[in-house]
Scaffold this motif. Structure first.
Motif, PDB file in Angstrom:
ATOM      1  N   VAL A   1     -26.519 -23.044 -31.327  1.00 57.51           N
ATOM      2  CA  VAL A   1     -25.945 -24.368 -31.510  1.00 57.51           C
ATOM      3  C   VAL A   1     -24.234 -24.232 -31.634  1.00 57.51           C
ATOM      4  N   ALA A   2     -23.759 -23.653 -32.600  1.00 54.80           N
ATOM      5  CA  ALA A   2     -22.468 -23.246 -32.948  1.00 54.80           C
ATOM      6  C   ALA A   2     -22.382 -22.154 -33.684  1.00 54.80           C
ATOM      7  N   ALA A   3     -21.081 -21.878 -34.045  1.00 53.94           N
ATOM      8  CA  ALA A   3     -20.756 -20.754 -34.819  1.00 53.94           C
ATOM      9  C   ALA A   3     -19.255 -20.847 -35.382  1.00 53.94           C
ATOM     10  N   ILE A   4     -19.042 -20.564 -36.607  1.00 52.39           N
ATOM     11  CA  ILE A   4     -17.622 -20.397 -36.946  1.00 52.39           C
ATOM     12  C   ILE A   4     -17.366 -19.428 -37.997  1.00 52.39           C
ATOM     13  N   ARG A   5     -16.190 -19.144 -38.090  1.00 57.00           N
ATOM     14  CA  ARG A   5     -15.782 -17.758 -38.888  1.00 57.00           C
ATOM     15  C   ARG A   5     -15.574 -18.523 -40.470  1.00 57.00           C
ATOM     16  N   TRP A   6     -15.931 -17.503 -41.476  1.00 58.33           N
ATOM     17  CA  TRP A   6     -15.862 -17.919 -42.619  1.00 58.33           C
ATOM     18  C   TRP A   6     -14.279 -17.930 -43.180  1.00 58.33           C
ATOM     19  N   ILE A   7     -13.492 -17.158 -42.491  1.00 58.80           N
ATOM     20  CA  ILE A   7     -12.115 -17.159 -42.839  1.00 58.80           C
ATOM     21  C   ILE A   7     -11.378 -17.385 -41.288  1.00 58.80           C
ATOM     22  N   GLY A   8     -10.306 -18.193 -41.100  1.00 57.45           N
ATOM     23  CA  GLY A   8      -9.845 -18.599 -39.934  1.00 57.45           C
ATOM     24  C   GLY A   8     -10.479 -19.756 -39.153  1.00 57.45           C
ATOM     25  N   SER A   9      -9.777 -20.120 -37.956  1.00 57.88           N
ATOM     26  CA  SER A   9     -10.281 -21.272 -37.146  1.00 57.88           C
ATOM     27  C   SER A   9     -11.059 -21.253 -35.894  1.00 57.88           C
ATOM     28  N   CYS A  10     -11.555 -19.939 -35.841  1.00 51.98           N
ATOM     29  CA  CYS A  10     -12.484 -19.631 -34.404  1.00 51.98           C
ATOM     30  C   CYS A  10     -13.553 -20.419 -34.803  1.00 51.98           C
ATOM     31  N   ILE A  11     -14.140 -21.243 -33.697  1.00 48.45           N
ATOM     32  CA  ILE A  11     -15.178 -21.928 -33.601  1.00 48.45           C
ATOM     33  C   ILE A  11     -15.743 -22.084 -31.877  1.00 48.45           C
TER      34      ILE A  11
END
Length: 124
Positions: A48-58
């Protein structure tokens, strides 16, 4: 070890909204990625989606782009998935998962840790 706990699922009418949360605890490193997956009855698990714990990459699956928003609340160690304009085909058990990762955002079996899931049901 990392523990992930999802919350926020429920029943909503088509066109409505829900907000899922994934609370993370344990040893979370700066290169950690939190992913969201879903699995409907009789179907394979779907990214569905993913996001980095640190940073803005989605990253988003095409099926949810423009409708779902993935965000991070670092103060609460939580990742949120805001789901708008929900459709009956969004009905599934939603899982969050975590993995340490380098460049990019994985969308498959790379994830090491998984929550137990939360049910989302969208009625027509």
């Amino acid at each position: 070890q990392v523990q992930l706990v999802e919350s926020g699922g429920g029943l909503v009418q088509a066109g409505g909204s829900l907000r899922l949360s994934c609370a993370a605890s344990g040893r979370i490193f700066s290169d950690y990625v939190i992913g969201w997956f879903r699995q409907a009855p009789g179907k394979e698990r779907e990214f569905v989606a993913a996001i980095r714990w640190i940073g803005s990459c989605i990253r988003y699956a095409d099926s949810v782009k423009g409708r779902f928003t993935n965000s991070r609340d670092s103060a609460k160690n939580t990742v949120n998935l805001q789901m708008n304009s929900l459709k009956p085909e969004d009905t599934a058990v939603y899982y969050c998962a975590g993995v340490r990762w380098g460049l990019g955002l994985p969308a498959g079996d790379e994830y090491d840790y998984w929550g137990r899931g939360t049910q989302v049901t969208v009625s027509s």
